[in-house]
Scaffold this motif. Structure first.
Motif, PDB file in Angstrom:
ATOM      1  N   TRP A  90       0.859  -1.181   0.000  1.00  0.00           N
ATOM      2  CA  TRP A  90       0.000   0.000   0.000  1.00  0.00           C
ATOM      3  C   TRP A  90       0.900   1.238   0.000  1.00  0.00           C
ATOM      4  O   TRP A  90       1.855   1.316   0.769  1.00  0.00           O
ATOM      5  CB  TRP A  90      -0.915   0.044   1.228  1.00  0.00           C
ATOM      6  N   PHE A  91       0.569   2.176  -0.845  1.00  0.00           N
ATOM      7  CA  PHE A  91       1.243   3.464  -0.908  1.00  0.00           C
ATOM      8  C   PHE A  91       0.180   4.550  -0.845  1.00  0.00           C
ATOM      9  O   PHE A  91      -1.000   4.290  -1.042  1.00  0.00           O
ATOM     10  CB  PHE A  91       2.040   3.588  -2.214  1.00  0.00           C
ATOM     11  N   ARG A  92       0.624   5.762  -0.593  1.00  0.00           N
ATOM     12  CA  ARG A  92      -0.332   6.873  -0.579  1.00  0.00           C
ATOM     13  C   ARG A  92       0.339   8.126  -1.132  1.00  0.00           C
ATOM     14  O   ARG A  92       1.558   8.257  -1.120  1.00  0.00           O
ATOM     15  CB  ARG A  92      -0.845   7.134   0.827  1.00  0.00           C
ATOM     16  N   GLN A  93      -0.497   9.022  -1.614  1.00  0.00           N
ATOM     17  CA  GLN A  93       0.007  10.285  -2.134  1.00  0.00           C
ATOM     18  C   GLN A  93      -0.970  11.396  -1.788  1.00  0.00           C
ATOM     19  O   GLN A  93      -2.140  11.332  -2.166  1.00  0.00           O
ATOM     20  CB  GLN A  93       0.227  10.219  -3.640  1.00  0.00           C
ATOM     21  N   ALA A  94      -0.472  12.372  -1.068  1.00  0.00           N
ATOM     22  CA  ALA A  94      -1.264  13.550  -0.729  1.00  0.00           C
ATOM     23  C   ALA A  94      -0.979  14.651  -1.744  1.00  0.00           C
ATOM     24  O   ALA A  94       0.071  14.643  -2.392  1.00  0.00           O
ATOM     25  CB  ALA A  94      -0.908  14.020   0.678  1.00  0.00           C
ATOM     26  N   PRO A  95      -1.883  15.589  -1.885  1.00  0.00           N
ATOM     27  CA  PRO A  95      -1.681  16.674  -2.859  1.00  0.00           C
ATOM     28  C   PRO A  95      -0.375  17.410  -2.605  1.00  0.00           C
ATOM     29  O   PRO A  95      -0.073  17.802  -1.470  1.00  0.00           O
ATOM     30  CB  PRO A  95      -2.883  17.583  -2.621  1.00  0.00           C
ATOM     31  N   GLY A  96       0.404  17.574  -3.646  1.00  0.00           N
ATOM     32  CA  GLY A  96       1.646  18.314  -3.533  1.00  0.00           C
ATOM     33  C   GLY A  96       2.785  17.550  -2.892  1.00  0.00           C
ATOM     34  O   GLY A  96       3.857  18.124  -2.679  1.00  0.00           O
TER      35      GLY A  96
END
Length: 122
Positions: A36-42
């Motif tokens: 699992w990976f995640r990406q927040a804005p910016g």
């Protein structure tokens, strides 16, 4: 070829809980390590958790260790991410991925889902 579909995202209050699911199809699920990976804005994509194939060895990112739990059900071709005590900084699009090593580096993962949004309110 493996197709991955995440589900379970949404809005959750800080301190609550949420479980993400990732259903796999198209190939033998049990041969793949899952992450699992995640990406927040910016922000850059961030490693969250990974689980190996049969043995189920796990690894976690420092920011989620002790709060999130990754698991898999090979009979259901599904990997889960149980999110306990989420915090506003956990807000991001969460992606599951399939690869050949349960490690932090995203280059180890060949197949990716489309992502599911998780928003944690304070």
């Amino acid at each position: 070829q493996v197709q991955l579909v995440e589900s379970g995202g949404g809005l959750v209050q800080a301190g609550g809980s949420l479980r993400l699911s990732c259903a796999a199809s198209g190939h033998t699920f049990s041969i793949y390590a899952m992450g699992w990976f995640r990406q927040a804005p910016g922000k850059e994509r961030e490693f969250v958790a990974a689980i190996s194939t049969v043995a189920g060895n796990t690894e976690y990112g420092d920011s989620v260790k002790g709060r999130f739990t990754i698991s898999r059900d090979n009979a259901k071709n599904t990997v889960y991410l149980q999110m306990n005590d989420p915090k506003p900084e956990d807000t991001a699009v969460y992606y599951c991925a399939a690869g050949f090593a349960a490690i932090r580096d995203s280059v180890a993962y060949r197949y990716w889902g489309q992502g599911t949004q998780v928003t944690v309110s304070s």
